[in-house]
Design a protein around this motif. Sequence first.
Motif, mmCIF file in Angstrom:
data_model
loop_
_atom_site.group_PDB
_atom_site.id
_atom_site.type_symbol
_atom_site.label_atom_id
_atom_site.label_comp_id
_atom_site.label_asym_id
_atom_site.label_seq_id
_atom_site.Cartn_x
_atom_site.Cartn_y
_atom_site.Cartn_z
ATOM 1 N N GLY A 176 -29.987 -8.789 -4.205
ATOM 2 C CA GLY A 176 -30.024 -10.154 -4.733
ATOM 3 C C GLY A 176 -29.012 -11.033 -4.030
ATOM 4 O O GLY A 176 -28.203 -10.552 -3.215
ATOM 5 N N GLY A 177 -29.031 -12.306 -4.373
ATOM 6 C CA GLY A 177 -28.181 -13.286 -3.711
ATOM 7 C C GLY A 177 -26.701 -12.981 -3.914
ATOM 8 O O GLY A 177 -25.894 -13.045 -2.971
ATOM 9 N N THR A 178 -26.329 -12.638 -5.133
ATOM 10 C CA THR A 178 -24.920 -12.403 -5.450
ATOM 11 C C THR A 178 -24.394 -11.172 -4.714
ATOM 12 O O THR A 178 -23.320 -11.213 -4.101
ATOM 13 C CB THR A 178 -24.758 -12.203 -6.980
ATOM 14 O OG1 THR A 178 -25.582 -13.176 -7.642
ATOM 15 C CG2 THR A 178 -23.335 -12.377 -7.407
ATOM 16 N N GLY B 24 -25.658 -7.299 -10.740
ATOM 17 C CA GLY B 24 -25.921 -8.715 -10.947
ATOM 18 C C GLY B 24 -26.465 -8.857 -12.364
ATOM 19 O O GLY B 24 -26.528 -7.897 -13.127
ATOM 20 N N ILE B 25 -26.847 -10.060 -12.709
ATOM 21 C CA ILE B 25 -27.482 -10.272 -14.015
ATOM 22 C C ILE B 25 -28.599 -11.288 -13.821
ATOM 23 O O ILE B 25 -28.421 -12.271 -13.105
ATOM 24 C CB ILE B 25 -26.439 -10.734 -15.073
ATOM 25 C CG1 ILE B 25 -27.090 -11.009 -16.442
ATOM 26 C CG2 ILE B 25 -25.656 -11.955 -14.606
ATOM 27 C CD1 ILE B 25 -26.083 -11.309 -17.561
ATOM 28 N N HIS C 31 -31.371 -9.412 -17.622
ATOM 29 C CA HIS C 31 -31.656 -8.056 -17.124
ATOM 30 C C HIS C 31 -30.500 -7.528 -16.278
ATOM 31 O O HIS C 31 -29.773 -8.288 -15.639
ATOM 32 C CB HIS C 31 -32.999 -7.979 -16.377
ATOM 33 C CG HIS C 31 -33.057 -8.621 -15.037
ATOM 34 N ND1 HIS C 31 -34.230 -9.067 -14.474
ATOM 35 C CD2 HIS C 31 -32.107 -8.911 -14.120
ATOM 36 C CE1 HIS C 31 -33.989 -9.569 -13.284
ATOM 37 N NE2 HIS C 31 -32.715 -9.494 -13.045
ATOM 38 N N ARG D 280 -38.244 -17.078 -4.939
ATOM 39 C CA ARG D 280 -37.539 -17.858 -3.916
ATOM 40 C C ARG D 280 -37.358 -17.071 -2.610
ATOM 41 O O ARG D 280 -37.121 -17.645 -1.561
ATOM 42 C CB ARG D 280 -36.189 -18.360 -4.443
ATOM 43 C CG ARG D 280 -35.117 -17.309 -4.650
ATOM 44 C CD ARG D 280 -33.950 -17.925 -5.436
ATOM 45 N NE ARG D 280 -32.710 -17.156 -5.390
ATOM 46 C CZ ARG D 280 -32.441 -16.140 -6.204
ATOM 47 N NH1 ARG D 280 -33.333 -15.738 -7.094
ATOM 48 N NH2 ARG D 280 -31.284 -15.522 -6.125
ATOM 49 N N LYS E 82 -27.939 -18.854 -15.659
ATOM 50 C CA LYS E 82 -27.521 -17.600 -16.293
ATOM 51 C C LYS E 82 -26.626 -17.816 -17.507
ATOM 52 O O LYS E 82 -26.158 -16.851 -18.121
ATOM 53 C CB LYS E 82 -26.816 -16.721 -15.265
ATOM 54 C CG LYS E 82 -27.763 -16.408 -14.107
ATOM 55 C CD LYS E 82 -27.326 -15.304 -13.235
ATOM 56 C CE LYS E 82 -28.414 -15.067 -12.191
ATOM 57 N NZ LYS E 82 -27.927 -14.331 -11.049
HETATM 58 P P1 PGA Z 1 -29.278 -12.813 -8.029
HETATM 59 O O1 PGA Z 1 -29.990 -11.671 -8.895
HETATM 60 O O2 PGA Z 1 -27.949 -12.289 -7.620
HETATM 61 O O3 PGA Z 1 -30.200 -12.992 -6.848
HETATM 62 O O4 PGA Z 1 -29.192 -14.010 -8.892
HETATM 63 C C1 PGA Z 1 -29.304 -10.962 -9.853
HETATM 64 C C2 PGA Z 1 -30.292 -10.165 -10.693
HETATM 65 O O5 PGA Z 1 -31.410 -10.631 -10.926
HETATM 66 O O6 PGA Z 1 -29.915 -9.079 -11.126
#
Ligand code: PGA
Length: 245
Positions: free
Chosen positions: A37-39, A130-131, A136, A165, A200
């Motif tokens: 994921g991005g984070t 991540g969240i 989730h 995205r 979030k």
């Molecule tokens: P993100 O995803 O870092 O791309 O926002 C985190 C996740 O869905 O667990």
Amino acid sequence: MQIIVTENYERSCEIAAKMIADVVRAKPDARLGLATGGTAGAVYANLIKEYREGRLDFSKVSTINLDEYIGLPPEHPQSYRYYMDHNLFNHVNIDKQNTYVVSGMGDIEQNVADFRRKVQEEPVDIQLLGIGANGHIAFNEPDSVLKEKAHVVELTESTVKANSRFFDSIDEVPRKAITMGIREIMSAKSLVLVATGKEKAQAVRGLIMGDVIDSRNPSTVIKLHHNATVIIDNALYELVASQKD
Ligand code: PGA
């Protein structure tokens, strides 16, 4: 649960990377639990920097990832195996034989069984999380129950939309994935969860305020972990504090 509020997202990712790097420096053959994921990508950029500057050695490190889409081969740019290779493994001196991302192709039942076995081989020293906007963790989606072990999951519309995205169109986003289960995630010796982004706020509020453990916000289970750290930036924290339950 320790909560760290930082001045910005970049700083959050630096701190998470430093926590992971410190584990590896203390235990060169550490087992890392990794996320996508991005984070997570921003955390990995910091780890790559530490490696390039000679402060980190991955030669004895092993890794296991949280999840994978069903139906995307490892060479697909949106598969999580591809993501890990391109966002971390190809840039550091890790032995790829020591990295594990469950396969989302072929005999899925067998893959889930392999994943469960793999998780049990050795405890994870530090698990990056991540969240999702829906709360989730890995692909454990909000539900009336949570599952202990690795399993196949039907992704919620909210997750499919959030992840679209990364794809050319929403129709290309897989609807199913294999995810590590909650007990498996919680079996890591330490957890570090990084959150950013206004979408979030509600989920993070459930996580850091109040004392409710709620399967409709799976992230709340990490309150039960004896060594969990949540890192959020000040912008998100202010939003969280101003939200109503
Ligand atoms: P993100 O995803 O870092 O791309 O926002 C985190 C996740 O869905 O667990």
